[in-house]
Write a protein that holds these residues in place. Structure first.
Motif, PDB file in Angstrom:
ATOM      1  N   ASN B 205       0.837  -1.205   0.000  1.00  0.00           N
ATOM      2  CA  ASN B 205       0.000   0.000   0.000  1.00  0.00           C
ATOM      3  C   ASN B 205       0.871   1.254   0.000  1.00  0.00           C
ATOM      4  N   GLN B 206       1.956   1.185   0.768  1.00  0.00           N
ATOM      5  CA  GLN B 206       2.822   2.348   0.863  1.00  0.00           C
ATOM      6  C   GLN B 206       3.498   2.630  -0.479  1.00  0.00           C
ATOM      7  N   ILE B 207       3.920   1.570  -1.159  1.00  0.00           N
ATOM      8  CA  ILE B 207       4.546   1.768  -2.475  1.00  0.00           C
ATOM      9  C   ILE B 207       3.546   2.418  -3.430  1.00  0.00           C
ATOM     10  N   VAL B 208       2.332   1.902  -3.439  1.00  0.00           N
ATOM     11  CA  VAL B 208       1.290   2.468  -4.308  1.00  0.00           C
ATOM     12  C   VAL B 208       1.054   3.936  -3.961  1.00  0.00           C
ATOM     13  N   ASP B 209       0.946   4.222  -2.671  1.00  0.00           N
ATOM     14  CA  ASP B 209       0.657   5.595  -2.261  1.00  0.00           C
ATOM     15  C   ASP B 209       1.811   6.550  -2.592  1.00  0.00           C
ATOM     16  N   LEU B 210       3.036   6.058  -2.492  1.00  0.00           N
ATOM     17  CA  LEU B 210       4.175   6.935  -2.781  1.00  0.00           C
ATOM     18  C   LEU B 210       4.239   7.290  -4.269  1.00  0.00           C
ATOM     19  N   PHE B 211       3.819   6.361  -5.114  1.00  0.00           N
ATOM     20  CA  PHE B 211       3.838   6.626  -6.555  1.00  0.00           C
ATOM     21  C   PHE B 211       2.549   7.277  -7.039  1.00  0.00           C
ATOM     22  N   GLY B 212       1.447   6.977  -6.379  1.00  0.00           N
ATOM     23  CA  GLY B 212       0.137   7.274  -6.954  1.00  0.00           C
ATOM     24  C   GLY B 212      -0.482   8.582  -6.553  1.00  0.00           C
TER      25      GLY B 212
END
Lengths: 375, 250
Positions: B205-212
Motif C-alpha cells: 500500500n505504501q509503495i502504491v501511495d508513494l507513486f500514486g
C-alpha cells in the motif's frame, strides 16, 4: 480576459478550419454581424467526440446526471465521459500519467497551484450565461492574476459526522476525531493536507495551511500517536457511507452529503461544526477548471453553464446537501437552508468557517502524511 | 553516467540511507513480512491435508472435488473479498450470530474481525488456499505408491511412512506452494485496502501511495520497491534449492 483565439489552443485540421471559416463567413453575410454566442455555437459544431470530464464520484453518470442534463440535451453527440478522482492530488497524478480531460474540478485551495502550474487556462466567462448569477465572493476566490481560472459551483464543509445514539462529544471540537473513548470507531479522510491542517487547527497554530517545520513535526507526531484509534482512512465517499451504515464507524470527517445520506437512511446522525475556541469547520468551493490545450473548450463552457444553472443548483442542494454558488437557488428544505446558511453569501468564510486555501508546501505535507499512514 | 542520472537531483543514494535509517518503512516491511509468513504457513498447513486426501485417498471424485476447491476462482476477486465484509463487519454474520446466541452482548461486537491485520490475513488465506493446494496435490499425485507399500511391508507405521517418504517427496511441492503465497502477499495492496483499515495497511500500500499521488515521492517509492524485489529474489534463490526432488530417505 483574452480573446477566444488567444484562449484556446485548438487542434483542428486545416480542412476543418476552412469549413469553420466558410460557415462563419456565411453567418456574417446573413446576419450582418455574428455575436459571440453565434461564434461559440459554430465552434461547438467543430468540436467532436465525448466531453472528457475528470470529476468526483457522484457527479457523473453515477447519480449526478441532473446537474448536466441541460448540456446533454443540447449536445447529444458530445455526452460527457467521466473519469473519477478521489482528491486533487489523485487528479494531478492522473493528469501527469497521461489522462487528458477537457475539464476537471479541484477545490478552492488549489486555484493558485493549478493556475501557476501551466496545466489549466482561464475561462471565457462571456460564454457562460449563468456566470452572472454566481456568488461574487466565490467567483473572486476562483481568480488568480485577474483571470478566472475556477468557475465556482458546489460548496460545503469538512466537519465531523457522528452517530448521536452512540457518541457523546465533550465539546464541539475537532478533538472528537482523536477521542480515546471511541477507539476503533473513527474514520479519517485520506488527503495529503487535510489531517495535518486539522491537527494544526486543534493546536491553534497561526497558519495550519503553512505550518513551520516544528509545527509540522508536532502535528505529524500527534497524528501518529492517535492513529491506533482510527479504524479506516477513507478515500471514497461510497466506502465511508457503507462503513457508517454498517455500524463499523461512528465518527468520521465527512461532507454534508454524507449527513444527508445517513439521515435518508434514518440513522440518528449529527453533523457537528467545530466551534470551541478558534476552531471552525473547513469550507471548500468546487472550481471547474479548463485544461490547457483541450480540443473541446466551447463544449466545456456549455457543460459548466449547465452545472451553473439555478435548476441544477437547487437539485444539488436538495439531493446532495451541498451549497451551490448560484445565488438564485434555494433548497426545498428549510433545515438545509439553515444548516448551510445559504442566505449568507460569505458562509464559507469567517466567522462561519475557514475557507480552504493554498498550501505552499504541499509536497512536504504529502510526504509527512504518507509517513503517518505507514507508521 | 551523468547522462543516465541527469535531472535536478542527479545520482544520489540518500533515499537508501533514509530508508535504512527509517523505523517507519522498515517497520512496515517487517510487519508485512510477518503477516505474509503467517498466512503462507497457515495456508500450507491447511492445504496439505486437503491435497493429501484428494491425491492419496483413492476417491474416484478427486477431480470433481478439486474443481469444487477452485470454483471460487470463477467469481470476481473483488466480489469474494467484499463478501467477507458482510461476514466480518460489526453488524455482520459472525457478530450477529454472537449477539443472537448471547455469547456477546449487543453493542459489543468483536471489532477486530474487520479492518484489521486479522481480516487481511484471513482473506489472503482464503484467496490463496487453492493456489497452495494445487502444487502440493501435483507432487503427491506423482508419488510412487510402491514406496509406501514397500515401507509397509518392511514394518513401517503409517506415520513413519508419511514422515520418511510422503513428506520428503512432496516437499518441493510444499516449498513451491509456500512461495506461491509468500511472494505475492508480501507486496499485496488490494486486499489490505479493502479490509485492512489502518492496522492492516501493508508495505505494498505504501509503495502504491508513494507513486500514486499528485506529489509522488519517486525516490522513496523506488527504494521500497527495489528493496522488496531484492528480498524476494534472495528468498527465491534460497528456497529454489529445495525445489529439487531429493531421495526419499534424505
Amino acid at each position: 480576459m483574452g480573446t477566444e483565439g488567444e484562449l484556446f489552443e485548438r487542434r483542428v485540421t486545416r480542412r476543418r478550419a476552412l469549413q469553420i471559416a466558410a460557415a462563419a463567413g456565411g453567418t456574417v453575410l446573413l446576419a450582418g454581424r455574428a455575436s459571440a454566442a453565434d461564434a461559440a455555437r459554430l465552434h461547438m459544431g467543430a468540436e467532436t467526440g465525448a466531453l472528457q470530464v475528470l470529476d468526483w464520484a457522484g457527479y457523473g453518470n453515477d447519480g449526478g446526471q441532473a446537474m448536466f442534463a441541460q448540456y446533454v440535451k443540447q449536445h447529444p453527440h458530445n455526452k460527457p465521459q467521466f473519469t473519477y478522482m478521489t482528491n486533487e492530488s489523485d487528479a494531478l497524478a492522473k493528469i501527469h500519467a497521461g489522462l487528458k480531460p477537457d475539464l476537471f474540478r479541484p477545490y478552492v485551495g488549489w486555484v493558485e497551484y493549478f493556475a501557476t502550474s501551466g496545466l489549466v487556462q482561464p475561462w471565457d466567462t462571456s460564454l457562460i450565461p449563468n456566470f452572472k448569477h454566481l456568488n461574487p465572493f466565490m467567483v473572486k476566490a476562483g481568480q488568480y492574476g485577474g483571470k478566472q481560472y475556477g468557475i465556482p459551483d458546489d460548496w460545503g464543509f469538512d466537519a465531523i459526522l457522528y452517530r448521536s445514539d452512540k457518541v457523546k462529544p465533550k465539546s464541539n471540537s475537532w478533538g472528537l476525531l482523536y477521542d480515546e473513548r471511541y477507539k476503533g470507531k473513527i474514520a479519517w479522510y485520506d488527503d495529503p493536507v487535510e489531517n495535518l491542517t486539522i491537527a494544526g487547527l486543534l493546536f491553534g497554530f497561526k497558519d495550519p495551511w503553512n505550518q513551520t517545520d516544528a509545527e509540522l513535526a508536532q502535528s505529524q507526531k500527534f497524528l501518529i500517536s492517535k492513529k491506533h484509534l482510527v479504524r479506516t482512512i477513507w478515500a471514497s465517499e461510497t466506502d465511508l457511507d457503507q462503513q457508517f451504515a454498517s455500524g463499523d464507524i461512528w465518527i468520521a470527517l465527512a461532507w454534508p452529503n454524507d449527513w444527508v445520506q445517513m439521515r435518508a437512511k434514518k440513522f440518528p446522525v449529527i453533523y457537528m461544526h467545530p466551534s470551541v475556541g478558534k476552531q471552525k469547520p473547513i469550507a471548500w468551493v468546487g472550481m471547474f477548471m479548463l485544461l490547457q490545450g483541450t480540443p473541446r473548450p466551447h463544449l466545456a463552457h456549455a457543460y459548466v453553464n449547465a452545472w451553473s444553472s439555478a435548476k441544477s443548483a437547487k437539485w444539488l442542494e436538495d439531493n446532495y446537501g451541498y451549497g451551490h454558488a448560484n445565488t438564485l437557488a434555494r433548497p426545498s428544505s428549510s433545515d438545509l437552508l439553515r444548516a448551510l446558511q445559504l442566505t449568507n453569501p460569505r458562509a464559507v468564510t469567517l466567522p462561519n468557517a475557514y475557507l480552504d486555501r493554498n498550501v505552499p508546501r504541499r509536497a512536504l505535507y504529502a510526504k509527512l502524511w504518507e509517513e503517518v499512514k505507514a507508521a | 553516467m551523468l547522462a543516465l542520472f541527469s535531472g535536478p537531483h542527479g545520482f544520489t543514494l540518500s533515499a537508501w540511507h533514509d530508508f535504512f535509517h527509517s523505523s517507519i518503512y522498515l517497520g512496515l516491511f517487517w510487519k508485512s513480512v510477518k503477516m505474509s509468513l503467517i498466512v503462507s504457513a497457515l495456508v500450507v498447513l491447511a492445504a496439505y491435508p486437503l491435497a493429501y486426501y484428494l491425491a492419496l485417498s483413492g476417491t474416484k471424485r478427486k477431480y470433481v472435488l478439486l474443481l469444487v476447491l477452485i470454483a471460487p476462482f470463477l467469481t470476481s476477486y473483488l466480489l469474494r473479498v467484499l463478501a467477507w465484509k458482510v461476514i466480518l463487519g460489526d453488524e455482520g454474520v459472525i457478530n450477529s450470530f454472537l449477539f443472537w446466541t448471547g455469547l456477546r452482548s449487543s453493542g459489543h461486537p468483536i471489532s477486530a474481525l474487520l479492518y484489521s491485520r486479522f481480516a487481511v490475513m484471513l482473506v489472503l488465506g482464503y484467496v490463496w488456499l487453492p493456489f497452495v493446494a494445487l502444487p502440493i496435490f501435483v507432487s503427491l499425485e506423482s508419488l510412487d505408491t510402491r514406496l509406501l507399500e514397500a515401507a509397509s511391508d518392511l514394518g513401517a507405521s503409517r506415520l513413519q511412512a508419511f514422515r520418511r517418504i510422503t513428506l520428503p517427496l512432496s516437499f518441493p511441492g510444499v516449498v513451491a506452494a509456500f512461495l506461491f503465497v509468500f511472494i505475492p502477499t508480501v507486496g499485496e495492496f488490494i486486499t489490505p485496502s479493502l479490509v485492512g483499515g489502518t492496522s492492516g495497511y501493508m508495505y505494498g500500500n505504501q509503495i502504491v501511495d508513494l507513486f500514486g499521488t499528485g506529489f509522488p515521492d519517486w525516490e522513496t517509492g523506488s527504494v521500497l520497491a527495489l528493496f522488496l524485489l531484492g528480498v524476494i529474489a534472495a528468498l527465491t534463490a534460497v528456497f529454489s534449492r529445495f525445489l529439487q526432488v531429493r531421495g526419499a530417505t534424505g
